[in-house]
Motif scaffolding. Structure first.
Motif, PDB file in Angstrom:
ATOM      1  N   PRO A   1       0.798  -1.234   0.000  1.00 16.75           N
ATOM      2  CA  PRO A   1       0.000   0.000   0.000  1.00 16.75           C
ATOM      3  C   PRO A   1       0.830   1.283   0.000  1.00 16.75           C
ATOM      4  O   PRO A   1       0.294   2.356  -0.273  1.00 16.75           O
ATOM      5  CB  PRO A   1      -0.826  -0.119   1.294  1.00 16.75           C
ATOM      6  N   ARG A   2       2.133   1.202   0.298  1.00 17.06           N
ATOM      7  CA  ARG A   2       2.990   2.384   0.192  1.00 17.06           C
ATOM      8  C   ARG A   2       3.228   2.753  -1.275  1.00 17.06           C
ATOM      9  O   ARG A   2       3.583   3.887  -1.579  1.00 17.06           O
ATOM     10  CB  ARG A   2       4.343   2.131   0.876  1.00 17.06           C
ATOM     11  N   PHE A   3       3.067   1.774  -2.172  1.00 18.48           N
ATOM     12  CA  PHE A   3       3.247   2.030  -3.597  1.00 18.48           C
ATOM     13  C   PHE A   3       1.922   2.328  -4.310  1.00 18.48           C
ATOM     14  O   PHE A   3       1.921   2.867  -5.411  1.00 18.48           O
ATOM     15  CB  PHE A   3       3.876   0.807  -4.284  1.00 18.48           C
ATOM     16  N   ALA A   4       0.810   1.921  -3.721  1.00 17.55           N
ATOM     17  CA  ALA A   4      -0.471   1.958  -4.433  1.00 17.55           C
ATOM     18  C   ALA A   4      -1.489   2.763  -3.652  1.00 17.55           C
ATOM     19  O   ALA A   4      -1.424   2.853  -2.429  1.00 17.55           O
ATOM     20  CB  ALA A   4      -0.987   0.534  -4.633  1.00 17.55           C
ATOM     21  N   ASP A   5      -2.451   3.333  -4.379  1.00 17.34           N
ATOM     22  CA  ASP A   5      -3.609   3.882  -3.684  1.00 17.34           C
ATOM     23  C   ASP A   5      -4.702   2.816  -3.679  1.00 17.34           C
ATOM     24  O   ASP A   5      -4.555   1.730  -4.235  1.00 17.34           O
ATOM     25  CB  ASP A   5      -4.093   5.193  -4.320  1.00 17.34           C
ATOM     26  N   GLU A   6      -5.830   3.116  -3.045  1.00 16.02           N
ATOM     27  CA  GLU A   6      -6.864   2.103  -2.835  1.00 16.02           C
ATOM     28  C   GLU A   6      -7.403   1.535  -4.146  1.00 16.02           C
ATOM     29  O   GLU A   6      -7.783   0.374  -4.226  1.00 16.02           O
ATOM     30  CB  GLU A   6      -8.014   2.707  -2.016  1.00 16.02           C
TER      31      GLU A   6
END
Length: 370
Positions: A295-300
């Motif tokens: 999740p540090r690389f991606a949004d929801e």
């Protein structure tokens, strides 16, 4: 069906690749249509796959059934991981179980299934293959019903900015992360490719695989959650290089014995036990921590695609790595100086990943929790 070994290998290879190779698609569909819908579709596809295996009377229905069981996994696995990441983030922000601990608990449940499933399958084998396939379909019918009533409903995707799945690969740091991480799956897959070679070198037999696999399961069930709590205290970013160093040490421990005659009695399995123990400890540190960082690389809106890309990269690494190491491991069948080389090469890959992760993850240390 009295198929040849080559055809059996083809069927099993297609089954594995149909799952690992399509994780990115399953994750992208999860982002677009919602995790619950795709998880339920995955269960249905897997039920159809098992029914084809039960009723198939020729090669092509068997191939199609095997591939559908893989595709079903490719649909629900990244979707479940995306849901778990969202639930873990909410839990951690509210001072409860951390995201990494949720992934660790998920791994423990998976390992319980991996222990109980073969036992149930062995009990059913005497009744015939069709009954085993029906039982597999029945398990996923039950899972379908439980998940239908228990999973949260998906909120409308229209409120989210849904990006195409290929935008996942426009982040150079994330691409570097999944490439470095892919050596984990290649390393852990050596339990099925390289471990039997070491057992043969030490004068053992296939019967020795059972206790060694049981050792891995016991370690995961007993230690996964405590190690996840330890990793939380240390931090996922610091733990990842340590996990890869353990993988490297696993192969290095076998290299130390590869050139010498096997020890007497049960001691001949000591290098194999070291390999299994260190690989399993490395896995227990790596997997929850790496999935905690996604999740540090991606949004929801792109969580599913990112988890899918992580698994797909590992699948390609296993496919390419096994083609490379399969012939090289022939050198390790007999104690000799040459027998050391495949193990040292296997140790080198996670060692490089440990160094790469220390560099790749350094900027994430300052990133806020997503």
């Amino acid at each position: 069906m009295r198929l040849s070994g080559a055809i059996i290998g083809l069927v099993l290879g297609l089954r594995t690749f149909s799952q690992q190779g399509m994780f990115i698609l399953g994750g992208a569909l999860s982002d677009r249509y919602g995790a619950k819908v795709i998880i339920l579709c995955g269960c249905i596809v897997r039920v159809v796959g098992y029914l084809l295996l039960a009723f198939g009377q020729s090669l092509w229905p068997i191939i199609l059934g095997a591939c559908l069981t893989g595709i079903g996994g490719a649909l629900f696995s990244p979707s479940i991981e995306a849901l778990l990441a969202k639930a873990g983030t909410y839990s951690e922000l509210n001072g409860k179980r951390s995201r990494a601990e949720w992934f660790a608990l998920f791994a423990v449940c998976g390992e319980l299934g991996a222990v109980l499933g073969p036992v149930a399958g062995a009990l059913l084998t005497g009744l015939g293959f069709r009954q085993v396939a029906f039982a597999g379909a029945g398990v996923f019918v039950v899972a379908l019903l439980v998940l239908y009533f228990c999973l949260p409903a998906h909120h409308s995707a229209r409120a989210l900015k849904i990006l195409p799945w290929w935008t996942t690969f426009r982040q150079p740091r994330f691409v570097a992360f999944i490439i470095a991480y892919s050596s984990w799956l290649l390393s852990y897959n050596q339990l099925y490719l390289a471990l039997p070679v070491e057992i043969q070198r030490s004068g053992g037999s296939e019967k020795d695989l059972g206790p060694l696999f049981m050792l891995a399961s016991v370690l995961i069930i007993a230690l996964q959650l405590p190690l996840a709590r330890f990793a939380r205290r240390v931090g996922a970013i610091k733990i990842l290089p340590v996990g890869f160093l353990l993988l490297s040490a696993a192969f290095g421990s076998v290299a130390m014995f590869a050139a010498t005659p096997p020890l007497a009695g049960w001691l001949r399995l000591m290098p194999s036990a070291c390999l299994v123990t260190l690989l399993t400890l490395g896995q227990m540190l790596l997997v929850p921590s790496a999935k905690d960082l996604i999740p540090r690389f991606a949004d929801e809106s792109t969580l599913g695609a990112h988890y899918g890309a992580l698994a797909t990269a590992g699948g390609f690494a296993v496919l390419a790595g096994n083609l490379l190491f399969g012939p090289l491991l022939d050198l390790a069948l007999v104690p000799s100086t040459q027998a050391i080389y495949p193990w040292l090469l296997l140790a080198l890959l996670p060692l490089c990943s440990a160094a790469a992760m220390a560099v790749i993850c350094r900027p994430l240390q300052r990133a806020p929790l997503s």
